[in-house]
Enzyme design. Sequence first.
Site, PDB file in Angstrom:
ATOM      1  N   GLY A  11       0.829  -1.211   0.000  1.00 42.19           N
ATOM      2  CA  GLY A  11       0.000   0.000   0.000  1.00 42.19           C
ATOM      3  C   GLY A  11       0.859   1.256   0.000  1.00 42.19           C
ATOM      4  O   GLY A  11       2.094   1.185  -0.109  1.00 42.19           O
ATOM      5  N   ASP A  32       1.057  -8.589   2.376  1.00 39.20           N
ATOM      6  CA  ASP A  32      -0.098  -7.882   1.820  1.00 39.20           C
ATOM      7  C   ASP A  32      -0.962  -8.880   1.054  1.00 39.20           C
ATOM      8  O   ASP A  32      -0.456  -9.895   0.571  1.00 39.20           O
ATOM      9  CB  ASP A  32       0.372  -6.794   0.843  1.00 39.20           C
ATOM     10  CG  ASP A  32      -0.609  -5.634   0.724  1.00 39.20           C
ATOM     11  OD1 ASP A  32      -0.298  -4.533   1.202  1.00 39.20           O
ATOM     12  OD2 ASP A  32      -1.711  -5.844   0.160  1.00 39.20           O
ATOM     13  N   THR A  36      -6.328  -3.485  -1.506  1.00 36.42           N
ATOM     14  CA  THR A  36      -6.298  -2.099  -2.009  1.00 36.42           C
ATOM     15  C   THR A  36      -4.889  -1.711  -2.471  1.00 36.42           C
ATOM     16  O   THR A  36      -4.697  -0.613  -2.966  1.00 36.42           O
ATOM     17  CB  THR A  36      -6.766  -1.085  -0.935  1.00 36.42           C
ATOM     18  OG1 THR A  36      -5.876  -1.162   0.193  1.00 36.42           O
ATOM     19  CG2 THR A  36      -8.182  -1.366  -0.491  1.00 36.42           C
ATOM     20  N   GLY A  37      -3.931  -2.605  -2.296  1.00 37.50           N
ATOM     21  CA  GLY A  37      -2.544  -2.282  -2.641  1.00 37.50           C
ATOM     22  C   GLY A  37      -2.183  -2.694  -4.053  1.00 37.50           C
ATOM     23  O   GLY A  37      -3.026  -3.192  -4.809  1.00 37.50           O
ATOM     24  N   GLY A 103      -0.796 -11.712  18.652  1.00 34.85           N
ATOM     25  CA  GLY A 103      -0.410 -13.066  19.062  1.00 34.85           C
ATOM     26  C   GLY A 103       0.973 -13.414  18.547  1.00 34.85           C
ATOM     27  O   GLY A 103       1.803 -13.987  19.261  1.00 34.85           O
ATOM     28  N   TYR A 146     -14.825   1.627   9.858  1.00 33.25           N
ATOM     29  CA  TYR A 146     -13.393   1.977   9.925  1.00 33.25           C
ATOM     30  C   TYR A 146     -13.063   2.526  11.311  1.00 33.25           C
ATOM     31  O   TYR A 146     -12.132   2.071  11.969  1.00 33.25           O
ATOM     32  CB  TYR A 146     -13.100   3.015   8.844  1.00 33.25           C
ATOM     33  CG  TYR A 146     -11.664   3.457   8.736  1.00 33.25           C
ATOM     34  CD1 TYR A 146     -10.660   2.579   8.317  1.00 33.25           C
ATOM     35  CD2 TYR A 146     -11.304   4.785   9.006  1.00 33.25           C
ATOM     36  CE1 TYR A 146      -9.346   3.013   8.179  1.00 33.25           C
ATOM     37  CE2 TYR A 146      -9.988   5.222   8.865  1.00 33.25           C
ATOM     38  CZ  TYR A 146      -9.020   4.334   8.454  1.00 33.25           C
ATOM     39  OH  TYR A 146      -7.707   4.764   8.307  1.00 33.25           O
TER      40      TYR A 146
END
Length: 328
Positions: A11, A32, A36-37, A103, A146
């Site tokens: 991105g 990724d 959207t990248g 984690g 969001y």
Amino acid sequence: MKKILITGAAGFLGSHLSDRFVKEGYKVIGMDNFITGDMKNISHLKNNPNFEFINHDVTEYIKIEGDLDYILHFASPASPIDYLKIPIQTLKVGSLGTHNLLGLAKAKKARMLIASTSEVYGDPLVHPQTEDYYGNVNTIGPRGVYDEAKRFQESITMAYHRFHGLETRIVRIFNTYGPRMRLNDGRVIPAFMGQALRGEDLTVFGDGSQTRSFCYVDDQVEGIYRLLLSDYVEPVNIGNPHEISIKDFAEEIIKLTGTNQKIIYKDLPVNDPMQRQPDITLAKKLLGWEPKVDRAEGMKITYNYFKNLTEDELYKSEHKDFTSYINK
Ligand code: NAD
Ligand code: UDP
């Protein structure tokens, strides 16, 4: 050699962060899923022995071989149009994705920095926004997916810090721009630049009196770099306090691009924040950081980037097709 995992590496911000950490002598693992990248943003790193890329959706279990010193979690749709089109993925990457990465950080004893946002302040009633302001967010509005994902992300990160003693950092990023933004992601800077380059009118939403404060990407990356290496756990605003109304900004773009476009007015999106300006007192004191690139200089560099796109890219103004991800 220190090893860092950067999610969202294909991105806009993730690719600039990958460049910076490779330059600083780190071994960078970029991750990724390209929702959207774009591979183009990191293709120059492909043959660099200190950069490795893993195509993976961080909402699924994450496996990394060997040691890890740091994690930067930057994977998330970030433009209002993106997260309106892929709301569930937005919620999942902020919640499940963050949980997986926390984690992983715990297992590897790594320090983790999360990309939060000025959107945690919602449509703010306090101006400029300081880190101790709790915000004014509509949980069920279209932007809620969001804003609440990011607020949850901050909460779970603090819980891992307090309960597990994990080393964590939280950056609240205010509108940042520069080369490698996606031309058709709907954010105001690529939108105006694309319109100017295609000879279209500039679309101002509402009456254009809403304000934003735009930070150039190199300044943002410097702030994030310093915060990661600091010992401060609570959220820190990183942004440029130089505020401007969207209408004045459209006029600046017309001057910069030397085009004769008109401004046309469209409906203001629901819950579009009316004012946004970071108070960066904390970042200045804590990190000795403040932005160095003013808007005129940053916009010139950014315009040159967009000007050099191919005709194909410039006219591919259709929004990204998310179908394959949605049906997954
Ligand atoms: P971007 O859309 O250019 O980059 C996000 C990257 O994350 C993309 O490459 C995308 O494919 C990837 N991604 C999304 N979901 C994923 C998943 N489940 N698994 C793996 N990868 C995934 O956006 P950006 O502007 O670079 O934003 C990066 C981060 O910074 C985001 O977390 C965003 O919320 C935050 N942020 C950005 C701004 C800004 O002005 N650019 C402001 C506030 C916060
Ligand atoms: N905006 C606009 N015209 C456009 C795109 C955006 O007037 O073509 C406005 C939008 O309504 C908001 C501001 O520009 O008030 C910044 O929008 P952006 O999507 O870049 O980010 P936001 O800060 O809203 O997350």
